[in-house]
Write an enzyme that holds these catalytic residues in place. Structure first.
Site, PDB file in Angstrom:
ATOM      1  N   HIS A  84      32.392 -12.840  45.174  1.00 21.48           N
ATOM      2  CA  HIS A  84      32.618 -13.349  46.622  1.00 21.48           C
ATOM      3  C   HIS A  84      31.608 -11.884  47.641  1.00 21.48           C
ATOM      4  CE1 HIS A  84      36.150 -10.014  47.434  1.00 21.48           C
ATOM      5  NE2 HIS A  84      35.635  -9.843  48.240  1.00 21.48           N
ATOM      6  N   ASP A 220      37.022 -13.933  39.990  1.00 19.03           N
ATOM      7  CA  ASP A 220      36.646 -13.501  41.453  1.00 19.03           C
ATOM      8  C   ASP A 220      35.713 -12.054  40.955  1.00 19.03           C
ATOM      9  OD1 ASP A 220      35.105 -12.419  43.543  1.00 19.03           O
ATOM     10  OD2 ASP A 220      36.952 -12.674  44.989  1.00 19.03           O
ATOM     11  N   SER A 649      37.085  -4.094  47.816  1.00 22.43           N
ATOM     12  CA  SER A 649      36.430  -5.766  46.514  1.00 22.43           C
ATOM     13  C   SER A 649      35.268  -4.860  45.809  1.00 22.43           C
ATOM     14  CB  SER A 649      36.213  -6.353  47.808  1.00 22.43           C
ATOM     15  OG  SER A 649      37.159  -6.800  48.482  1.00 22.43           O
TER      16      SER A 649
HETATM   17  N1  ARG Z   1      39.921 -11.555  51.095  1.00 24.73           N
HETATM   18  C1  ARG Z   1      38.842 -10.979  50.143  1.00 24.73           C
HETATM   19  C2  ARG Z   1      38.306 -10.153  51.343  1.00 24.73           C
HETATM   20  O1  ARG Z   1      38.513  -9.737  52.058  1.00 24.73           O
HETATM   21  C3  ARG Z   1      38.051 -12.040  49.541  1.00 24.73           C
HETATM   22  C4  ARG Z   1      37.106 -12.660  50.494  1.00 24.73           C
HETATM   23  C5  ARG Z   1      36.163 -14.056  50.225  1.00 24.73           C
HETATM   24  N2  ARG Z   1      36.984 -15.287  49.609  1.00 24.73           N
HETATM   25  C6  ARG Z   1      36.896 -16.191  50.372  1.00 24.73           C
HETATM   26  N3  ARG Z   1      37.519 -16.950  49.805  1.00 24.73           N
HETATM   27  N4  ARG Z   1      36.282 -16.433  51.880  1.00 24.73           N
HETATM   28  O2  ARG Z   1      36.414  -9.730  50.519  1.00 24.73           O
HETATM   29  N1  GLU Z   2      38.472  -9.091  49.725  1.00 22.64           N
HETATM   30  C1  GLU Z   2      38.643  -7.708  50.447  1.00 22.64           C
HETATM   31  C2  GLU Z   2      37.139  -6.719  50.211  1.00 22.64           C
HETATM   32  O1  GLU Z   2      35.996  -7.376  50.453  1.00 22.64           O
HETATM   33  C3  GLU Z   2      39.687  -6.337  49.893  1.00 22.64           C
HETATM   34  C4  GLU Z   2      40.648  -6.975  50.148  1.00 22.64           C
HETATM   35  C5  GLU Z   2      41.010  -5.908  51.140  1.00 22.64           C
HETATM   36  O2  GLU Z   2      41.045  -6.880  52.494  1.00 22.64           O
HETATM   37  O3  GLU Z   2      42.157  -5.672  50.977  1.00 22.64           O
HETATM   38  O4  GLU Z   2      36.734  -5.695  50.015  1.00 22.64           O
END
Ligand code: ARG
Ligand code: GLU
Length: 714
Positions: A84, A220, A649
Site C-alpha cells: 500500500h 502487504d 507502514s
Molecule cells: N490501515 C493501513 C494504513 O493505515 C493500511 C492502508 C492501506 N490498505 C487499504 N486496504 N486501504 O495505512
Molecule cells: N497502515 C499504516 C501506515 O500506512 C500503519 C498503520 C497505523 O496507522 O498504525 O502507516
C-alpha cells in the site's frame, strides 16, 4: 490455592511488562530504554540501533515517499516496504494492457526495474537536540509574533550551520509542542525504482474489508531499489546510475517467531496526540470524527458502485478509494476505542490532578494557573465551528475531484500579481494535470459532487452558509444542473484547461468566472475563508499556545518520569512482544495467521477475497519450502504490542538479534485509539511475516534470483 494465586500474579505482571507505550527517540535510548529493552530480551546495544560514527540499524531505514517507512535488505539497495506504500507507483505504471495492480509486477533483471519520477527516500544521517540554539535570544516578555520570528530565524541559522554537507536535507522540528527542538540531517535519494509487487489479490488481500482488522492475511509488501551516482551519492535519475550500496542492510531471519519474543519497530511514525485535553477528545468523539465519517461513507458508496460497474474506473479510482477509506475506517475504530476507555473521563481526572499540583505553590499558580480555563474557553468556541471546518474540508476542498482542481486554479488566479507564487502554483498544476485526467472519470465525479454538496447544505449550520446560496441550494444538487455544468465546464476537459493555462491572465480569469462549477466553488470558499477559517485558525493558534504551556507544565510535574514525545514523522523506536489479545469478552486472538486461513477466507464472489490460482496450487501441494513454520503451515502475518501509528507502514519489525522478521503494515481496529491513548491490553501492530514475502517472491512469482542478494539466516 496459594500456588495458583502466585502463578496468576506472575502472569499479570508478565502481561503488563509486555506492552510498552511510547515511540522513543533513537539518541535517547541509552538513557531511557535500553535497559528495559534488554530485560525484555533484546540482545544488542543502543549503538547497534543508532550510531553516527559506525554503521547501525538506522542506516538501513528510509522515509519512503512522504509518509511511509522502508528498509534496505541487500547490499545493492534493495528495499522492502508495503504494497500500500508503493501502491501509487504500481498504479501509475498500470494500464488495462499492463495491469500490474491485478497481475503483479516482477522485474526480471535490473533493466526492467521501473523509474518513479517524484518518488524519493531519505536516510537519516544524524539527529541532535538544538533546543538551546532555537531558543537563543528568547526572553520571557517577548510577544508571540516576535518569538515566532526569532524561532524561525534561529532555525534558518541552524540549517545554514550544516551547510557544506552537500546533498543533505536539514530539518528542524519541535517536540513536546515546542518545548524541545531537534535537527535532522537526511540524505535524499531520488532515483528509486520499482522491482516487484505481488498481485493485489495477495498484496491487498482482504482489501478495505479487512483493513485495520486482525486476524489478517494480506501480503502487504512491494520491492524497490535505491539508485545512486557512480560515487554512491544521491543523483537524479540517469540510466547510468548504479544500485546504492548502503552502510547497513537488514539480515532476514527465517527461523520464525514465538509468542513472547521481543520485537522492535524502527520507522517514521507520523503523528500522535497523547497530551491533548479532555475537551479535545470530546470534540473528536462527538463532532469531528462522526461528521467526517458520514461524508466519506457517501463518497465511498458512489466510488464503489462506479468501480464495480467499469474496469477502467476500477483502476482509475483504486488509489483514491484506498486513501479515502483508510482513515474513514480508522476514525470509527478510534471513536469506539476512546469511548470504551472512557478517555474523556480519564483526561478529566488527569486534569484534576494537574490543577491540584498547580495549586500547591504560587509560582506554579502564576505560570500555569490559567491553562485549564483557557482550554475550556477556546474549545467551547471551537466546538461551534468544528463541523463547518470538517464539512468544508471533506465535501468541498477534498470532496469531488473537480473542486480539488478548481481550488488549485483558483489559487493560481489569486496569485497573478505575485510572480514567484504564480510560477510555483503553475508548476504544481502542470505536474498534477496528466495524472489528474488519467484517473478522472467525469461520470463518477458528477455523482460525488452533488451528493456531498447535499450533505454540506443539510448539515452546515445555516448561519455559516452564504446568503446567496441559502435560497438556491437545491439547484446545485439537481442532476440536470450538475450534468450541464460539467458539460460546459473548462475543468472537465484536459485540452480546455491546458489551453486556458497556456497564457493565463486577466482575460482567462474572466472566462473562469463564467464557469458554473468555478463560481459555485468560489462562492462557497470565499465565504468560508472570510467567515470561518480566520476564527478556526485563531482558536487553533490559541490552543497551540495553551498546549505548549500545558506540555511544559507536565514535563515539570513529571520530571522524574519518562515521557514520550508525540510522533512527528521522524525516526523512532518502539518495542514490545509478539502477543495476541482479547478483542472482546470471551474471545482470544492468536498472534499469527497462515495460508490455511487465507484459503478458508476465500470467496469467488467477493473481490477482496479472491485467491490467485497459483497460490491455491502451492497450498494444495503444501509446497512451502523453507518458509513454513514449526507446524508445517505457511505463516502470513503476526501481531505484536508495539506502539505504532500511520507512517510506520513498511517499518522493519526486528527481533532480539537485530534481524528482520516482519514488515509492519497496520494496527488492529480495537487499538486505533492509541494515537491518543494506548491500551496495552488491546493495542497491537500488524506485520507481514517476512517468510511469506520471501515465499511469494520465490515460489509464487519465480523471482527467487532476488533472494540471492539478501542475507538469509536459516
Ligand atoms: N490501515 C493501513 C494504513 O493505515 C493500511 C492502508 C492501506 N490498505 C487499504 N486496504 N486501504 O495505512
Ligand atoms: N497502515 C499504516 C501506515 O500506512 C500503519 C498503520 C497505523 O496507522 O498504525 O502507516
Amino acid at each position: 490455592m496459594k500456588k495458583i494465586f502466585f502463578i496468576l500474579i506472575c502472569l499479570l505482571l508478565f502481561k503488563t511488562i509486555f506492552a510498552v507505550e511510547g515511540m522513543w527517540i533513537p539518541t535517547l535510548l541509552k538513557k531511557f530504554n535500553i535497559e528495559e529493552m534488554q530485560k525484555m530480551g533484546f540482545k544488542l546495544t543502543a549503538e547497534d540501533i543508532y550510531d553516527v560514527n559506525h554503521a547501525s540499524m538506522k542506516d538501513a531505514i528510509v522515509l519512503f515517499g512522504s509518509g511511509c517507512t522502508g528498509e534496505v535488505i541487500s547490499d545493492d539497495g534493495l528495499l522492502i516496504t508495503n504494497h500500500h506504500c508503493g501502491f501509487g507507483q504500481i498504479q501509475k505504471h498500470s494500464t488495462l494492457a499492463h495491469d500490474y495492480l491485478t497481475d503483479g509486477f516482477w522485474a526480471k533483471n535490473r533493466f526492467e526495474e521501473l523509474v518513479n519520477p517524484g518518488l524519493s527516500v531519505q536516510f537519516l544521517v544524524k539527529m541532535e537536540e538544538v533546543t538551546q540554539e532555537v531558543m537563543k535570544g528568547a526572553k520571557e516578555d517577548l510577544k508571540d509574533v516576535d518569538l515566532k520570528k526569532l524561532i524561525a530565524s534561529n532555525i534558518e541559522a541552524i540549517k545554514r550551520s550544516y551547510a557544506g554537507i552537500t546533498n543533505y536535507l536539514v530539518d528542524v522540528k519541535p517536540l513536546f509542542y515546542g518545548n524541545q527542538y531537534f535537527a535532522y540531517v537526511y540524505e535524499v535519494f531520488k532515483d528509486v525504482r520499482l522491482v516487484g509487487a505481488p498481485p493485489a489479490s495477495i498484496g491487498k488481500f482482504g482489501g478495505d474489508t479487512d483493513n485495520w482488522v486482525w486476524p489478517r492475511h494480506t501480503g502487504d509488501f512491494s520491492l524497490f531499489r535505491v539508485y545512486a551516482g557512480k560515487d554512491n551519492k544521491p543523483a537524479s535519475y540517469s540510466p547510468d546510475n548504479q544500485p546504492y550500496h548502503p552502510k547497513k542492510f537488514f539480515p532476514i531471519n527465517l527461523k520464525g517467531i514465538r509468542k513472547g519474543d521481543f520485537t522492535m519497530v524502527f520507522g517514521f511514525p507520523g503523528s500522535t496526540q497523547e497530551y491533548i485535553p479532555s475537551q479535545a477528545v470530546r470534540l473528536l468523539i462527538e463532532k469531528s470524527n462522526p461528521i467526517k465519517v458520514v461524508a466519506r461513507t457517501i463518497k465511498l458508496g458512489i466510488m464503489e458502485n462506479q468501480m464495480a460497474a467499469d474496469p477502467k474506473v476500477r483502476i482509475q479510482y483504486a488509489s483514491k478509494y484506498a486513501g479515502v477509506s483508510n482513515v474513514w475506517k480508522k476514525w470509527q475504530g478510534e471513536t469506539r476505542g476512546l469511548v470504551r476507555l472512557h478517555a474523556v473521563e480519564k483526561k478529566e481526572k488527569e486534569e484534576l490532578e494537574f490543577s491540584k499540583w498547580v495549586s500547591q505553590n504560587s509560582s506554579r499558580e502564576k505560570k500555569y494557573g490559567a491553562i485549564l480555563e483557557d482550554f475550556k474557553k477556546n474549545y467551547a468556541e471551537l466546538s461551534d465551528i468544528q463541523i463547518a471546518y470538517d464539512l468544508y474540508n471533506e465535501t468541498i476542498l477534498r470532496g469531488s475531484d473537480v473542486f480539488g482542481l478548481i481550488a488549485r486554479v483558483d489559487q493560481l488566479a489569486q496569485s497573478v500579481n505575485d510572480t514567484a507564487k504564480f510560477s510555483r502554483q503553475m508548476r504544481i498544476i502542470a505536474e498534477i494535470l496528466p495524472g489528474y485526467f488519467k484517473d478522472y472519470d467525469g461520470q463518477t465525479d458528477q455523482l460525488i459532487l452533488p451528493a456531498l454538496l447535499k450533505l454540506y447544505f443539510e448539515r452546515l449550520d445555516p448561519k455559516h452558509l452564504p446568503e446567496k446560496l441559502n435560497s438556491c441550494k437545491t439547484d446545485f444538487i439537481n442532476s440536470t444542473w450538475v450534468h450541464d455544468a460539467y458539460k460546459r465546464s473548462l475543468f472537465s476537459d484536459s485540452l480546455k484547461i491546458k489551453t486556458l493555462l497556456l497564457d493565463f491572465g486577466a482575460k482567462q480569469i474572466k472566462k473562469l468566472q463564467k464557469d458554473d462549477l468555478y463560481s459555485l466553488y468560489v462562492t462557497i470558499s470565499e465565504y468560508y475563508r472570510k467567515n470561518i477559517e480566520p476564527t478556526y485558525l485563531r482558536l487553533n493558534q490559541n490552543i497551540m499556545k495553551v498546549q505548549k504551556a500545558y506540555m511544559s507544565a507536565i514535563l515539570e510535574m513529571k520530571q522524574d518520569q519518562r515521557l514520550m514525545a508525540d510522533a512527528n514523522l521522524t525516526l523512532r523506536v518502539t518495542y514490545g512482544k509478539i502477543e495476541g489479545y482479547e478483542p472482546m469478552d470471551g474471545v482470544y486472538y492468536e498472534y499469527y495467521t497462515t495460508l490455511k486461513g487465507m484459503i478458508d477466507k476465500q470467496d469467488p464472489n467477493i473481490t477482496d477475497y479472491l485467491v490467485p490460482e497459483k497460490l491455491k496450487q502451492l497450498y494444495n501441494a503444501k509446497d512451502y519450502g523453507i518458509y513454513k513454520n514449526s507446524t508445517g503451515e505457511l505463516p502470513i502475518a503476526f501481531c505484536a504490542s508495539n506502539h505504532t501509528t500511520g507512517g510506520n507502514s513498511g517499518s522493519p519489525v526486528i527481533n532480539a538479534n537485530g534481524e528482520l522478521i516482519g514488515v509492519n503494515f497496520d494496527r488492529c481496529w480495537e487499538g486505533t485509539m492509541s494515537d491518543l491513548l494506548f491500551d496495552p491490553e488491546r493495542c497491537r501492530n500488524i506485520a507481514l511475516d517476512i517468510r511469506y514475502a520471501l515465499f511469494i517472491i520465490d515460489k509464487y512469482a519465480g523471482a527467487g534470483y532476488l533472494l540471492k542478494e539478501m542475507n538469509l539466516i536459516k
